[in-house]
Write a protein that holds these residues in place. Structure first.
Motif, mmCIF file in Angstrom:
data_model
loop_
_atom_site.group_PDB
_atom_site.id
_atom_site.type_symbol
_atom_site.label_atom_id
_atom_site.label_comp_id
_atom_site.label_asym_id
_atom_site.label_seq_id
_atom_site.Cartn_x
_atom_site.Cartn_y
_atom_site.Cartn_z
ATOM 1 N N ASP A 47 -57.618 92.381 49.310
ATOM 2 C CA ASP A 47 -59.024 92.532 48.916
ATOM 3 C C ASP A 47 -59.815 91.516 49.725
ATOM 4 O O ASP A 47 -59.642 90.313 49.541
ATOM 5 N N HIS A 74 -61.611 87.196 40.711
ATOM 6 C CA HIS A 74 -60.657 87.831 39.805
ATOM 7 C C HIS A 74 -59.258 87.561 40.311
ATOM 8 O O HIS A 74 -59.038 87.450 41.524
ATOM 9 N N HIS A 124 -57.516 93.852 40.045
ATOM 10 C CA HIS A 124 -58.216 92.905 39.176
ATOM 11 C C HIS A 124 -57.287 92.590 38.014
ATOM 12 O O HIS A 124 -56.900 93.482 37.278
ATOM 13 N N SER A 162 -59.355 86.073 43.887
ATOM 14 C CA SER A 162 -60.387 86.164 44.910
ATOM 15 C C SER A 162 -61.426 85.073 44.685
ATOM 16 O O SER A 162 -61.636 84.611 43.560
ATOM 17 N N GLU A 164 -65.305 85.125 45.768
ATOM 18 C CA GLU A 164 -66.209 86.089 46.397
ATOM 19 C C GLU A 164 -67.637 86.015 45.880
ATOM 20 O O GLU A 164 -68.141 86.970 45.285
ATOM 21 N N GLU A 202 -65.586 87.165 50.809
ATOM 22 C CA GLU A 202 -64.443 87.156 49.883
ATOM 23 C C GLU A 202 -63.131 86.903 50.600
ATOM 24 O O GLU A 202 -62.803 87.564 51.588
HETATM 25 ZN ZN ZN Z 1 -62.422 91.237 44.891
#
Ligand code: ZN
Ligand code: ZN
Ligand code: ZN
Length: 392
Positions: free
Chosen positions: A259, A323, A330, A350, A352, A366
């Motif tokens: 991510d 998250h 998540h 993360s 972000e 992020e």
């Molecule tokens: Zn994210």
């Protein structure tokens, strides 16, 4: 019960010894926590808990798949007969109980759980309501809790196998970000949907087994954090938020998520955009640096927010800072006000922050970060953190 129990010996042999040891260690940690919480039996259906614990990801079928894991005694995976061939060899971690379409699988589960009147049972958060209600009707004296009460704090702390998988997924996403930032993906005159499809196919060619999302938000759409890429044609001198990730498996197991978000600008940024981005970058760097073992998850959110607040953009940072990430995109721990979870080595999440000017432009930066054994943050994404001009 008429279904035949298939024993360990018939399936032993093929799973990697190290991976099996990691799964066995997880079962041990789960049992420890079941004891702490007074949970007698853990019942895992759909969702990430089952692949995390067994290496097997159940398809979201209407037919019942349920791992019955008592606090002591053999765990048994109740599985539709036609799915049994897909269940990975778990080297004796659990027995397999396939059921046929002529049987009621709830009977099998009730037999395995037993009829103890004081039982405290934990059921997957993602189990179908039909499963939950059927079990409640057949086990009326049981007390029910969400399986996440047992599993979430354990899943949040990654072991070495999981960190290696997250690192590989992050490196693969970085390679796509590098191509994006070096102008390898034409933007100007293309629709957001076209750019999104291109990013998605590159995630696959860089080793992901599937694409979880590829958000491309351009111009005013960049101010919508979860914008669905559409038919808007990307113009010149616009910010374009590209937030993408997929699932990558190193060993044929369930796979771990990437991510990453990078914001690019299709031409020279205005002074306002450049100023906002400088604040965003400072906030993201400060939050990553603050994410050391021993601090709370909410304190990392506060560090990012303080930087953005002091530049008077606080009202434009409309979501939490991050998250957790693992088998799910998540998961715990969330970097959000009110989360007093103390960060420890193995936590992966993360970082972000974003700044969104409604109707005008937006930006987010992020990276995935894991806390190392030394208590220090390691960024699993290292693509350029600048506001890169992509003039193509
Ligand atoms: Zn994210
Ligand atoms: Zn999101
Ligand atoms: Zn993202």
């Amino acid at each position: 019960m008429s279904a035949a129990l298939i024993g360990d010996g018939e399936r032993a042999g093929s799973a990697a010894v190290a991976a099996t040891a990691a799964l066995a260690a997880r079962v041990g940690r789960v049992r420890g926590r079941m004891e702490e919480l007074g949970v007698d039996v853990l019942l895992l259906s759909h969702g990430a808990d089952l692949p995390w614990l067994t290496g097997y990801r159940a398809m979201p079928l209407e037919r019942l798949t349920l791992l019955v894991l008592p606090v002591s005694g053999d765990p048994v995976l109740v599985v539709p007969g036609l799915e049994a061939p897909r269940v990975a060899d778990a080297n004796g971690l659990f027995d397999l109980l396939p059921w046929s379409d002529a049987e009621d699988p709830i009977d099998l589960v009730v037999n395995l759980v037993g009829q103890s009147s004081a039982a405290r049972l934990a059921l997957s958060d993602r189990a179908w309501a039909t499963t939950a209600f059927a079990l409640q009707r057949r086990l009326p004296a049981a007390e029910w809790v969400e399986a996440s009460r047992v599993t979430s704090p354990l899943r949040a702390i990654k072991d070495d196998h999981e960190v290696a998988a997250l690192r590989a997924a992050g490196a693969a996403a970085d390679r796509v970000a590098d191509v994006l930032q070096s102008g390898g993906i034409p933007m100007i005159g293309r629709t957001e949907a076209e750019v999104s499809a291109r990013i998605g196919s590159m995630l696959i060619s860089e080793g992901h087994s599937n694409v979880n999302f590829a958000i491309v938000g351009s111009g005013p759409n960049a101010a919508s954090p979860h914008h669905e890429p559409g038919e808007r044609v990307i113009g010149r001198e616009e910010t374009v938020v590209c937030d993408f990730g997929g699932t990558l498996s190193l060993d044929g197991g369930p796979g771990y998520c990437s991510d990453i978000t990078r914001t690019v600008v299709t031409g020279t940024p205005t002074a306002e955009v450049a100023q906002c981005y400088a604040v965003l970058r400072e906030a993201q760097h400060a939050a990553v640096a603050a994410a050391v073992a021993g601090v709370t998850a909410e304190s990392v959110d506060r560090v990012a927010r303080d930087v953005i607040d002091s530049a008077d953009y606080g009202h434009l940072f409309v979501h939490r800072t991050g998250h957790g990430i693992g088998i799910e995109e998540h998961e715990d721990p969330y970097l959000v006000v009110g989360n007093e979870t103390v960060l420890v080595p193995g936590h992966a999440f993360s970082v972000e922050p974003g700044i969104y000017q409604p109707g005008r432009f937006g930006m987010r930066l992020e990276d995935i970060v894991v806390i190392g054994a030394d208590g220090q943050p390691e960024s699993l994404n290292n693509a350029d953190h600048g506001l890169v001009v992509v003039d193509v």
